[in-house]
Enzyme design. Structure first.
Site, PDB file in Angstrom:
ATOM      1  N   CYS A  56       0.823  -1.205   0.000  1.00 35.78           N
ATOM      2  CA  CYS A  56       0.000   0.000   0.000  1.00 35.78           C
ATOM      3  C   CYS A  56       0.858   1.255   0.000  1.00 35.78           C
ATOM      4  O   CYS A  56       1.934   1.277   0.588  1.00 35.78           O
ATOM      5  CB  CYS A  56      -0.904  -0.010   1.234  1.00 35.78           C
ATOM      6  SG  CYS A  56      -2.268  -1.169   1.074  1.00 35.78           S
TER       7      CYS A  56
ATOM      8  N   VAL B 299       3.463   5.290  13.239  1.00 34.14           N
ATOM      9  CA  VAL B 299       4.033   4.102  12.584  1.00 34.14           C
ATOM     10  C   VAL B 299       4.435   4.410  11.139  1.00 34.14           C
ATOM     11  O   VAL B 299       5.547   4.096  10.706  1.00 34.14           O
ATOM     12  CB  VAL B 299       3.056   2.904  12.646  1.00 34.14           C
ATOM     13  CG1 VAL B 299       3.657   1.681  11.952  1.00 34.14           C
ATOM     14  CG2 VAL B 299       2.709   2.575  14.095  1.00 34.14           C
TER      15      VAL B 299
HETATM   16  C1  EPZ Z   1       2.925  -4.865   8.545  1.00 33.04           C
HETATM   17  O1  EPZ Z   1       3.645  -4.159   7.540  1.00 33.04           O
HETATM   18  C2  EPZ Z   1       1.523  -5.030   8.022  1.00 33.04           C
HETATM   19  N1  EPZ Z   1       1.576  -5.741   6.752  1.00 33.04           N
HETATM   20  C3  EPZ Z   1       0.865  -3.679   7.861  1.00 33.04           C
HETATM   21  O2  EPZ Z   1      -0.476  -3.877   7.464  1.00 33.04           O
HETATM   22  C4  EPZ Z   1       0.869  -2.946   9.197  1.00 33.04           C
HETATM   23  O3  EPZ Z   1       0.380  -1.650   9.017  1.00 33.04           O
HETATM   24  C5  EPZ Z   1       2.313  -2.861   9.725  1.00 33.04           C
HETATM   25  O4  EPZ Z   1       2.903  -4.183   9.781  1.00 33.04           O
HETATM   26  C6  EPZ Z   1       2.396  -2.244  11.120  1.00 33.04           C
HETATM   27  O5  EPZ Z   1       1.594  -2.978  12.009  1.00 33.04           O
HETATM   28  C7  EPZ Z   1       1.660  -7.064   6.738  1.00 33.04           C
HETATM   29  O6  EPZ Z   1       1.761  -7.728   7.762  1.00 33.04           O
HETATM   30  C8  EPZ Z   1       1.644  -7.720   5.386  1.00 33.04           C
HETATM   31  P1  EPZ Z   1       6.608  -2.531   9.538  1.00 33.04           P
HETATM   32  P2  EPZ Z   1       5.230  -4.067   7.574  1.00 33.04           P
HETATM   33  O7  EPZ Z   1       7.837  -3.174   9.013  1.00 33.04           O
HETATM   34  O8  EPZ Z   1       5.751  -5.303   8.187  1.00 33.04           O
HETATM   35  C9  EPZ Z   1       9.532   1.159   8.625  1.00 33.04           C
HETATM   36  C10 EPZ Z   1      -2.356  -3.689   6.085  1.00 33.04           C
HETATM   37  O9  EPZ Z   1      -3.102  -2.779   5.657  1.00 33.04           O
HETATM   38  N2  EPZ Z   1      10.460   0.228   7.983  1.00 33.04           N
HETATM   39  O10 EPZ Z   1       6.214  -2.810  10.936  1.00 33.04           O
HETATM   40  O11 EPZ Z   1       5.682  -3.701   6.211  1.00 33.04           O
HETATM   41  C11 EPZ Z   1       8.277   1.352   7.773  1.00 33.04           C
HETATM   42  O12 EPZ Z   1       8.487   2.254   6.720  1.00 33.04           O
HETATM   43  C12 EPZ Z   1      -0.857  -3.466   6.141  1.00 33.04           C
HETATM   44  O13 EPZ Z   1      -2.758  -4.805   6.432  1.00 33.04           O
HETATM   45  C13 EPZ Z   1      11.701   0.682   7.561  1.00 33.04           C
HETATM   46  O14 EPZ Z   1      12.037   1.858   7.733  1.00 33.04           O
HETATM   47  O15 EPZ Z   1       5.394  -2.846   8.564  1.00 33.04           O
HETATM   48  C14 EPZ Z   1       7.278   1.824   8.813  1.00 33.04           C
HETATM   49  O16 EPZ Z   1       7.436   3.204   9.010  1.00 33.04           O
HETATM   50  C15 EPZ Z   1      -0.465  -2.094   5.727  1.00 33.04           C
HETATM   51  N3  EPZ Z   1      12.554  -0.200   6.932  1.00 33.04           N
HETATM   52  C16 EPZ Z   1       7.724   1.075  10.072  1.00 33.04           C
HETATM   53  O17 EPZ Z   1       9.056   0.627   9.831  1.00 33.04           O
HETATM   54  C17 EPZ Z   1      12.221  -1.503   6.726  1.00 33.04           C
HETATM   55  O18 EPZ Z   1      13.033  -2.257   6.148  1.00 33.04           O
HETATM   56  C18 EPZ Z   1       6.866  -0.106  10.448  1.00 33.04           C
HETATM   57  O19 EPZ Z   1       6.740  -0.978   9.327  1.00 33.04           O
HETATM   58  C19 EPZ Z   1      10.961  -1.967   7.176  1.00 33.04           C
HETATM   59  C20 EPZ Z   1      10.107  -1.086   7.807  1.00 33.04           C
END
Ligand code: EPZ
Length: 445
Positions: free
Chosen positions: A127, A339
């Site tokens: 997304c 987040v």
């Molecule tokens: C998971 O995404 C979920 N997706 C998301 O749900 C959810 O919003 C998110 O976790 C937080 O709970 C799935 O499980 C498929 P993160 P993820 O790594 O794992 C930064 C939905 O609608 N970051 O916890 O991708 C990132 O940019 C989706 O169901 C980095 O900087 O989320 C964000 O600001 C949307 N570098 C923060 O960490 C990286 O390499 C948290 O992201 C990885 C992440």
């Protein structure tokens, strides 16, 4: 699937009717897709239960198939059987074609490196809710000893000397990075210590899956996870925890439309934080044996100050549907998104429908977050109560799209919501559910 939608699909919604009735939520998208990847690590087949009929499951099924995994999906029973006996490398073009807009391929890396010694991932989608980089993931894989080679078409990884346990300190409790570490560490040589891990219920359920497979994983209260690598893992049989994001989305829809929805399958423990907020806003709920009933009690809703955060905080994915309900509260609400840096894009369409929402770069509401001194509109002030009026809207992303749908259902008049197929990624049979709840919504071809 009963909601097979095409790219041009537009939903016509006649708003202004309370959503009332009963629907069922099944397994969590954000566990099911990861448990499917975990099946790659087993020497024997796995069986996943409570699997929802959503696009993301189809995407991961396709990715597993092109990697040689046998996939049998009983859609009605919600059972997936995954046979990883013949895992093989896939062609780059096939991976690209199947990955679509999903970010799941990055989680294939650890398991494929263990099984095949190599992995390839295309440019990742997901997304549009911020930059959503994969730097944590690549750094973690390097820490385990993988060689990461960025190429024009994607990223090629190899592990000529195998993967070895290590110490990883996450700069932020990222869900995906924690899962990456778990899926890689369980078969790595020796012990891995992950500090600053995310501990979302979906992660704990993934740990339960891995433990069933033979993994040794302990979780400390200070966000440290320790994994002792093992030589072999077997298949699992597991029933996914419920989708707490879908459940909360329908709860917010009940609040925004003045309705009453019994969400069968919803469970209380993973939703405690949402339930507290729901009650503070003035919503009522009743936890039953087979689900949770959510309803609007009549009278005014109460504005709130809310901050999203990692578990056990208020989930970022709960924020967007709830904001629609907050447009119907009497007074000023403040929502601070900590987040994702860019998760208020969906409010523009709500403004077009009459909502009074301003977004700010500052950290509003009390605490400061890592986006504070930067140029991101990550706080919102919602001033209610404002009547919503129908509009033509384009779905921006999964959760933002569902919020638009709720706004259209709450608004006076007839709205056209374009790009509705995106909602299919994470909300199963949502057209059937809308019908069951008495919504006047029809698909335009
Ligand atoms: C998971 O995404 C979920 N997706 C998301 O749900 C959810 O919003 C998110 O976790 C937080 O709970 C799935 O499980 C498929 P993160 P993820 O790594 O794992 C930064 C939905 O609608 N970051 O916890 O991708 C990132 O940019 C989706 O169901 C980095 O900087 O989320 C964000 O600001 C949307 N570098 C923060 O960490 C990286 O390499 C948290 O992201 C990885 C992440």
């Amino acid at each position: 699937m009963s909601d097979v939608l095409t790219i041009s699909d537009t939903l016509t919604v006649e708003g202004g009717r309370p959503l009332s009735g009963e629907i069922t939520v099944r397994g969590a998208k954000n566990l099911v897709s990861k448990a499917m990847v975990a099946a790659l690590l087993g020497e024997t087949p796995s069986e996943l239960l409570n699997v929802p009929d959503i696009r993301d499951v189809e995407v991961v099924s396709g990715l597993l198939s092109i990697h040689g995994v046998g996939v049998e999906h009983d859609h009605e029973a919600g059972i997936l059987r995954l046979d990883p006996s013949n895992v093989e490398s896939a062609h780059v073009a096939d991976i690209d074609a199947h990955a679509g807009s999903s970010r799941i391929p990055i989680l294939f890396c650890g398991p494929l490196l263990h099984r095949l010694g190599e992995a390839f991932i295309p440019d990742l989608g997901g997304c549009r809710i911020g930059d959503r980089p994969i730097d944590y993931h690549l750094n973690i894989l390097r820490e385990f000893g993988a060689i990461v080679d960025k190429q024009p078409s994607g990223i090629a990884l190899s592990a000529p000397r195998g993967l070895k346990g290590t110490v990883i300190d996450l700069p932020y409790p990222s869900v995906g990075a924690t899962e990456q570490t778990l899926l890689t560490a369980v078969r790595a040589e020796g012990r891995t210590e992950l500090r600053g891990a995310a501990t979302e219920p979906e992660i704990m359920d993934l740990i339960a899956v891995l433990q069933k497979m033979g993994a040794i994983i302990s979780v400390d209260t200070d966000r440290t996870i320790r994994i002792d690598g093992v030589d072999r893992l077997v298949g699992f049989r597991h029933r996914s925890l419920a989708d707490r994001i879908e459940a909360a989305s329908w709860a917010s829809a009940a609040l925004a439309t003045g309705g009453d929805i019994l969400v069968k399958g919803a469970t209380q423990p993973e939703m405690m934080t949402f339930l507290n907020t729901f009650r503070k806003v003035g919503g009522a709920f009743d936890v039953l044996d087979d689900g949770i009933r959510f309803w609007h009690q009549g009278g005014d809703l109460t504005p709130i100050v809310l901050e999203t955060g990692v578990h056990p905080g208020f989930m970022t994915d709960w924020q967007q549907p709830l904001v629609v309900a907050l447009t119907q509260a009497e007074g000023l609400s403040i929502v601070h998104e900590t987040v994702y840096e860019n998760r208020f894009g969906f409010t523009e369409a709500l403004r077009g429908m009459g909502a009074n929402i301003q977004v700010y770069r500052d950290c509003l509401g009390g605490s400061s977050c890592r986006f504070g001194q930067r140029n991101f509109f990550h706080s919102a002030v919602i001033s209610g109560r404002t009547p919503l009026t129908a509009a033509d809207i384009e779905v921006p992303d999964l959760r933002g799209g569902f919020s638009h749908l709720i706004a259209a259902l709450a608004a006076d008049g007839t709205s056209n919501v374009r790009g509705i197929q995106l909602i299919n990624r994470g909300y199963e049979h949502f057209m059937d559910k809308l019908e069951a709840l008495g919504a006047a919504a029809t698909l335009k071809a």
